[in-house]
Design a protein around this motif. Structure first.
Motif, PDB file in Angstrom:
ATOM      1  N   PRO A 248     -27.170 -26.784   5.069  1.00  0.00           N
ATOM      2  CA  PRO A 248     -27.510 -25.512   6.219  1.00  0.00           C
ATOM      3  C   PRO A 248     -27.080 -24.291   6.082  1.00  0.00           C
ATOM      4  O   PRO A 248     -27.441 -23.479   5.977  1.00  0.00           O
ATOM      5  CB  PRO A 248     -27.956 -26.288   6.872  1.00  0.00           C
ATOM      6  CG  PRO A 248     -28.359 -28.406   6.900  1.00  0.00           C
ATOM      7  CD  PRO A 248     -27.390 -27.964   6.237  1.00  0.00           C
ATOM      8  N   ASP A 249     -25.799 -24.332   6.509  1.00  0.00           N
ATOM      9  CA  ASP A 249     -25.016 -23.636   6.999  1.00  0.00           C
ATOM     10  C   ASP A 249     -24.579 -22.857   5.612  1.00  0.00           C
ATOM     11  O   ASP A 249     -24.640 -21.382   5.553  1.00  0.00           O
ATOM     12  CB  ASP A 249     -23.693 -23.992   7.181  1.00  0.00           C
ATOM     13  CG  ASP A 249     -23.497 -24.866   8.194  1.00  0.00           C
ATOM     14  OD1 ASP A 249     -24.418 -24.198   9.175  1.00  0.00           O
ATOM     15  OD2 ASP A 249     -22.264 -25.046   9.105  1.00  0.00           O
ATOM     16  N   VAL A 250     -25.071 -23.255   4.391  1.00  0.00           N
ATOM     17  CA  VAL A 250     -24.259 -22.763   3.029  1.00  0.00           C
ATOM     18  C   VAL A 250     -25.529 -21.849   2.715  1.00  0.00           C
ATOM     19  O   VAL A 250     -25.535 -20.622   2.350  1.00  0.00           O
ATOM     20  CB  VAL A 250     -23.690 -23.385   2.439  1.00  0.00           C
ATOM     21  CG1 VAL A 250     -23.598 -22.776   0.713  1.00  0.00           C
ATOM     22  CG2 VAL A 250     -22.556 -24.412   2.281  1.00  0.00           C
ATOM     23  N   GLU A 251     -26.913 -22.640   2.912  1.00  0.00           N
ATOM     24  CA  GLU A 251     -27.842 -21.687   2.834  1.00  0.00           C
ATOM     25  C   GLU A 251     -28.238 -20.510   3.964  1.00  0.00           C
ATOM     26  O   GLU A 251     -28.379 -19.659   3.392  1.00  0.00           O
ATOM     27  CB  GLU A 251     -28.899 -23.065   3.127  1.00  0.00           C
ATOM     28  CG  GLU A 251     -30.228 -22.257   2.465  1.00  0.00           C
ATOM     29  CD  GLU A 251     -31.475 -23.618   2.378  1.00  0.00           C
ATOM     30  OE1 GLU A 251     -32.711 -23.325   2.362  1.00  0.00           O
ATOM     31  OE2 GLU A 251     -31.046 -24.407   3.178  1.00  0.00           O
ATOM     32  N   ARG A 252     -27.938 -20.958   5.093  1.00  0.00           N
ATOM     33  CA  ARG A 252     -27.809 -19.252   6.040  1.00  0.00           C
ATOM     34  C   ARG A 252     -27.013 -18.456   6.052  1.00  0.00           C
ATOM     35  O   ARG A 252     -26.988 -17.320   5.829  1.00  0.00           O
ATOM     36  CB  ARG A 252     -27.675 -19.835   7.364  1.00  0.00           C
ATOM     37  CG  ARG A 252     -27.040 -19.005   8.554  1.00  0.00           C
ATOM     38  CD  ARG A 252     -27.652 -19.900   9.994  1.00  0.00           C
ATOM     39  NE  ARG A 252     -26.102 -20.623   9.469  1.00  0.00           N
ATOM     40  CZ  ARG A 252     -24.990 -20.213  10.082  1.00  0.00           C
ATOM     41  NH1 ARG A 252     -25.375 -18.586  10.320  1.00  0.00           N
ATOM     42  NH2 ARG A 252     -23.628 -20.641   9.716  1.00  0.00           N
ATOM     43  N   ILE A 253     -25.662 -18.982   5.463  1.00  0.00           N
ATOM     44  CA  ILE A 253     -24.176 -18.063   5.121  1.00  0.00           C
ATOM     45  C   ILE A 253     -25.156 -17.168   3.680  1.00  0.00           C
ATOM     46  O   ILE A 253     -25.111 -16.031   3.584  1.00  0.00           O
ATOM     47  CB  ILE A 253     -22.878 -18.380   4.699  1.00  0.00           C
ATOM     48  CG1 ILE A 253     -22.602 -18.737   5.696  1.00  0.00           C
ATOM     49  CG2 ILE A 253     -22.529 -17.037   4.104  1.00  0.00           C
ATOM     50  CD1 ILE A 253     -22.461 -17.983   6.993  1.00  0.00           C
ATOM     51  N   SER A 254     -25.967 -17.902   3.224  1.00  0.00           N
ATOM     52  CA  SER A 254     -25.684 -17.080   1.323  1.00  0.00           C
ATOM     53  C   SER A 254     -27.247 -16.268   2.249  1.00  0.00           C
ATOM     54  O   SER A 254     -27.476 -15.066   1.427  1.00  0.00           O
ATOM     55  CB  SER A 254     -26.688 -18.261   0.929  1.00  0.00           C
ATOM     56  OG  SER A 254     -27.185 -18.150  -0.933  1.00  0.00           O
ATOM     57  N   ALA A 255     -28.068 -16.247   2.974  1.00  0.00           N
ATOM     58  CA  ALA A 255     -29.041 -15.499   3.416  1.00  0.00           C
ATOM     59  C   ALA A 255     -28.586 -14.295   3.684  1.00  0.00           C
ATOM     60  O   ALA A 255     -29.173 -13.141   4.076  1.00  0.00           O
ATOM     61  CB  ALA A 255     -30.453 -16.494   4.063  1.00  0.00           C
ATOM     62  N   GLN A 256     -27.519 -14.473   4.669  1.00  0.00           N
ATOM     63  CA  GLN A 256     -27.331 -13.668   5.185  1.00  0.00           C
ATOM     64  C   GLN A 256     -26.469 -12.361   4.270  1.00  0.00           C
ATOM     65  O   GLN A 256     -26.195 -11.601   4.863  1.00  0.00           O
ATOM     66  CB  GLN A 256     -25.872 -13.933   6.752  1.00  0.00           C
ATOM     67  CG  GLN A 256     -26.807 -14.789   7.472  1.00  0.00           C
ATOM     68  CD  GLN A 256     -25.718 -15.503   9.111  1.00  0.00           C
ATOM     69  OE1 GLN A 256     -24.566 -14.826   8.333  1.00  0.00           O
ATOM     70  NE2 GLN A 256     -26.526 -15.608   9.460  1.00  0.00           N
ATOM     71  N   LEU A 257     -25.898 -13.275   3.168  1.00  0.00           N
ATOM     72  CA  LEU A 257     -25.263 -12.623   2.233  1.00  0.00           C
ATOM     73  C   LEU A 257     -25.887 -11.231   1.364  1.00  0.00           C
ATOM     74  O   LEU A 257     -25.799 -10.214   1.609  1.00  0.00           O
ATOM     75  CB  LEU A 257     -24.146 -13.028   1.294  1.00  0.00           C
ATOM     76  CG  LEU A 257     -23.082 -13.981   1.672  1.00  0.00           C
ATOM     77  CD1 LEU A 257     -22.462 -14.751   1.078  1.00  0.00           C
ATOM     78  CD2 LEU A 257     -21.818 -13.057   1.874  1.00  0.00           C
ATOM     79  N   TYR A 258     -27.147 -12.231   0.884  1.00  0.00           N
ATOM     80  CA  TYR A 258     -28.360 -11.104   0.407  1.00  0.00           C
ATOM     81  C   TYR A 258     -28.582 -10.437   1.689  1.00  0.00           C
ATOM     82  O   TYR A 258     -29.227  -9.378   0.994  1.00  0.00           O
ATOM     83  CB  TYR A 258     -29.647 -11.941   0.043  1.00  0.00           C
ATOM     84  CG  TYR A 258     -29.257 -13.214  -1.359  1.00  0.00           C
ATOM     85  CD1 TYR A 258     -28.574 -11.685  -2.188  1.00  0.00           C
ATOM     86  CD2 TYR A 258     -29.057 -14.465  -1.358  1.00  0.00           C
ATOM     87  CE1 TYR A 258     -28.532 -12.885  -3.781  1.00  0.00           C
ATOM     88  CE2 TYR A 258     -28.802 -14.738  -2.869  1.00  0.00           C
ATOM     89  CZ  TYR A 258     -28.936 -13.965  -3.548  1.00  0.00           C
ATOM     90  OH  TYR A 258     -28.394 -14.520  -5.174  1.00  0.00           O
TER      91      TYR A 258
END
Length: 840
Positions: A248-258
């Protein structure tokens, strides 16, 4: 089936979200939401809990709950119960609770803040969730100094990373709720990932890069380098080598990067239709236009990535510091608990000393039943002592009683040793038979004149007192010798009478024991001491008045002078036959009590075989015959002995070969050693076993019958011939078996084809049925004889019958009924003639 999330967990903001705004209101809202998430369901991620594709068979610990604890249902208040009725003006809905906390809420803010400075992080967390006012005070950005002070109260290190607030750090370290599903008592925490989770959530969300790429589609290229990671895997095999992430952390950081790039993540590509070349070039131009980023977006992305790099690096250093603090905290708590336990134990000891107990009584064994009441890290208060004192005092009283008994026995042992020194002097002064029949040490110490010197507490042994009591002691020793001699005579005369030895009936009657209680028993003071530790001095039972004065010494000496009047003495697995008084001396020198019952008596069959040997050699039943039997040479053999038994008997392991190990061609002394060692279970009463094959001592120069002659049985009436109602060859085996069952049980048969006759009538039967009949008719169920057809034929060849060449089963039965004699349980061909000569 996935567990449904709590509503509180679904609404809570993630505990490690970075505030994207520098506004104070946004930061306060983040702190407030962090407090709510830490209170129960704790930070549910938007991406949800990712189920593990392969269920790992290992784990790193988890709580025992399968589901989060339910929240308690709110009970109705007085205001809600009066709904629908007129409420008084000015009263609010929560008036009842406000009334209870009115004094606390009216407290000045300065005093409230001063109180909070002396708390620990868990207490301040609970205080911040008391109501909205408290949450507004302690979840505000301005309360950060208070949290820092409270963190310093427990020496918790300050974090270098800026993604976690003081309130979130306290929740991560001290609370036990899973950050993903909200389950209580989650015991697994990873400070590098900044997450506490249960075992199920850890298996579902702790993945490496390859598995995350398979789970999450269109992942940002910088997602892994911007996400916190750990080197602790589920299995532990790759720890320290490959990084693992929280999905979930990796998915959330990926969304923030986008989001920083200003565009949404790409959707999964679908299968494209074939297009013309012109359309293909237009699509490529469109895609190239979408990939172009302006300079501002590039700068924002680089700044965000650099910020995340610093946070990730700082989180690794913070994880090391937190793990070190946690270990030192556990050690400090253990030491603090040990100190509290020792303080409680000392307080209980002081309480017991105040009640009058000694220091030795106040020592409570850790294996005792009350140790759990003593070994507690709780301070001993008056109420606790009132509750636990009855059990502790009861245990201390029992311990005191045991201590006093042990100390009494120790002092008694010292006095007993002094008496034993006097005993050795008296024993050394005796000579001859007086030395052999002198009582054992334990029996001497239990004499009525000797006991007062060592049994009573405070007794003293002086030369003058011993000299004054010595005449009475010698008289009691003389009575003890006589009582011991009579006891041995009683025991051996029983065996001799049963074996048929010639003994005067008057002597047997004189030696009959009295049924009354002992008149002058020994060991009275010792038995009255009621101290279990006195058992170490031995228990000898003897009645000094049981001397059988009407029996002369000459009669007793004549009894013990018999060769068959022997006893068995066992010393270090070395058995030996002894006569009285030698048997008493052997038991006295090797045993503590040397009571009459310690001597092992021979069995009746042993005495019979010895008497038979003496009769065949024309020797009297006297000790002098032992030398004469020895002079006969190796003419004795053990009939029925198994020579292979020695190889499997652990009793002889490592002993070495002896002449007595053989079963034939033995001297008399070797035969007696053979009997006492190899056949104790047959010839000695204490070791006798009814399941052991019986052997027999024989002379190899004499001819023995197959078995000892039995008493003749009454002659049976001649049997009338039986004529079956049909051809016997047509009778089936099951019908014949039914006939025998009915005949043996006296029950009527239901078969109409076979004519039932009495059991005495002859019938053509099989060999095994004849053998069963023959065995039951003479020897009963205890016999295990087996008779073969060839033995029967040889037997009738030499028997004086009319036609010995043709003997049928019915003729055999008729012959046995006429003679009234039954066959032996087992016999050989060479013994048939001698047996028939004596029988017919």
């Amino acid at each position: 089936m996935p567990r449904p999330r709590r509503s509180a967990a679904a609404k809570a903001v993630k505990y490690n979200d970075d505030p994207l705004s520098d506004e104070v209101d946004d930061e306060d809202a983040a702190l407030t939401d962090a407090g709510e998430s830490a209170s129960g369901a704790s930070s549910s991620r938007k991406g949800g809990v990712h189920k593990a594709q392969d269920d790992e068979a290992w784990s790193q610990g988890d709580d025992s709950d399968d589901a989060p604890a339910r929240k308690k249902a709110r009970t109705s208040t007085s205001s809600s119960s009066t709904k629908g009725k007129g409420t008084s003006k000015g009263k609010s809905k929560g008036k009842g609770r406000a009334g209870k906390l009115s004094a606390f809420l009216a407290m000045p803010l300065d005093i409230l803040v001063e109180i909070s400075r002396h708390l620990d992080p868990p207490s301040l967390l609970s205080m911040s969730r008391a109501n909205k006012m408290m949450r507004g005070v302690f979840a505000h950005r301005s309360a950060a100094p208070i949290w820092a002070i409270v963190r310093g109260n427990v020496d918790l290190p300050q974090l270098e990373a800026t993604d976690l607030s003081e309130m979130q750090l306290a929740s991560l370290v001290f609370e036990r709720n899973c950050h993903l599903c909200g389950r209580g008592r989650a015991s697994i925490v990873d400070y590098a990932l900044r997450v506490r989770w249960c075992k199920k959530c850890q298996r579902a969300n702790l993945d490496n890069q390859s598995r995350i790429r398979r789970k999450v589609e269109d992942l940002h290229v910088n997602a892994f380098e911007c996400s916190p990671f750990t080197f602790h895997s589920l299995s532990g095999y790759n720890s320290g080598k490959n990084p693992y992430y929280c999905t979930p952390d990796v998915e959330r950081i990926s969304a923030q990067l986008y989001e920083v790039e200003g565009k949404a993540p790409k959707k999964p590509r679908k299968a494209k239709k074939k297009k013309s070349k012109k359309r293909k070039y237009e699509d490529e131009d469109d895609e190239s236009d979408e990939e172009v980023m302006d300079e501002d977006d590039v700068a924002k992305l680089e700044a965000f990535v650099k910020q995340r790099h610093d946070i990730v690096a700082a989180s690794q250093r913070d994880a090391v510091a937190l793990v070190k603090w946690e270990r030192s905290s556990i050690t400090a708590r253990r030491e603090s608990g040990d100190a509290a336990r020792q303080a409680r134990e000392e307080a209980i000891r002081q309480k017991l000393l105040a009640l009058g107990y000694s220091d030795a009584d106040c020592i409570i064994n850790p294996y005792s039943s009350v140790w759990n009441l003593v070994d507690q890290p709780t301070k001993l208060t008056n109420s606790i002592w009132t509750r636990i004192s009855p059990k502790i005092i009861e245990h201390v009283e029992a311990q005191k009683k045991r201590r006093i008994a042990s100390e009494t026995a120790s002092r008694c042992r010292i006095r007993h040793a002094a008496v034993q020194g006097r005993y050795e002097l008296l024993l050394a002064a005796e000579k001859g038979e007086a030395y052999l029949t002198f009582p054992s040490p334990s029996m001497f110490a239990a004499l009525p004149s000797v006991e007062p010197f060592w049994v009573p507490e405070g007794a003293t042994l002086t030369d003058d007192a011993w000299a004054a009591a010595l005449p009475a002691i010698l008289d009691e020793v003389k009575l003890a010798r006589r009582a011991i001699k009579v006891g041995y005579a009683r025991n051996i005369v029983k065996v001799l009478v049963e074996a048929g030895a010639p003994i005067a009936a008057a002597l047997v009657k004189k030696l009959e024991p009295s049924e009354t209680a002992p008149v002058r028993p020994i060991g009275v003071l010792r038995d009255a001491a009621e101290n279990h530790d006195m058992v170490r001095f031995g228990f000898s039972s003897l009645d000094l008045a049981d001397t059988a004065d009407h029996v002369g010494d000459a009669e007793l000496d004549a009894l013990f002078s018999r060769l068959s009047a022997t006893f068995l003495s066992t010393k270090y697995n070395d058995s030996k036959l002894e006569h009285f008084p030698d048997i008493h001396r052997v038991l006295r020198d090797n045993r503590r009590a040397a009571d009459v019952s310690d001597a092992v008596l021979p069995t009746v069959c042993f005495v019979k075989e010895v008497l038979d040997i003496l009769k065949r050699t024309s020797l009297p039943d006297d000790r002098s015959s032992r030398r004469k039997l020895e002079r006969l040479g190796p003419v004795f053999r053990c009939h029925g002995c198994d020579p292979e038994r020695l190889d499997y008997d652990p009793f002889y392991f490592g002993r070495g070969a002896r002449a007595s190990d053989r079963s034939e061609n033995l001297y008399w002394s070797d035969m007696m050693e053979h009997v006492t060692s190899r056949h104790r279970d047959t010839y000695m009463q204490r070791y006798m076993s009814p399941h052991i094959k019986h052997s027999e001592i024989r002379l190899s120069t004499s001819t023995y019958p197959p078995v000892p002659l039995q008493q003749p049985v009454p002659a049976r009436k001649p049997a009338t011939p039986f004529v079956p109602s049909r051809d016997p060859s047509s009778i089936e085996d099951d019908e014949l078996e039914a006939w025998f069952d009915a005949a043996s049980s006296d029950k009527p048969s239901t078969s109409g084809d076979i004519e039932l006759e009495p059991v005495d009538d002859e019938l053509e039967v099989a060999d095994y049925e004849l053998e069963a009949w023959y065995t039951a008719s003479r020897f009963g169920d205890e016999s295990t004889t087996t008779i073969a057809d060839d033995e029967f034929e040889a037997w009738f060849d030499e028997a004086s019958v009319d036609d010995p060449t043709a003997v049928g089963d019915d003729e055999l039965e008729a012959w046995l009924a006429d003679t009234g004699l039954d066959g032996p349980p087992s016999f050989a061909d060479d013994d048939i003639g001698a047996w028939l000569d004596a029988a017919v």
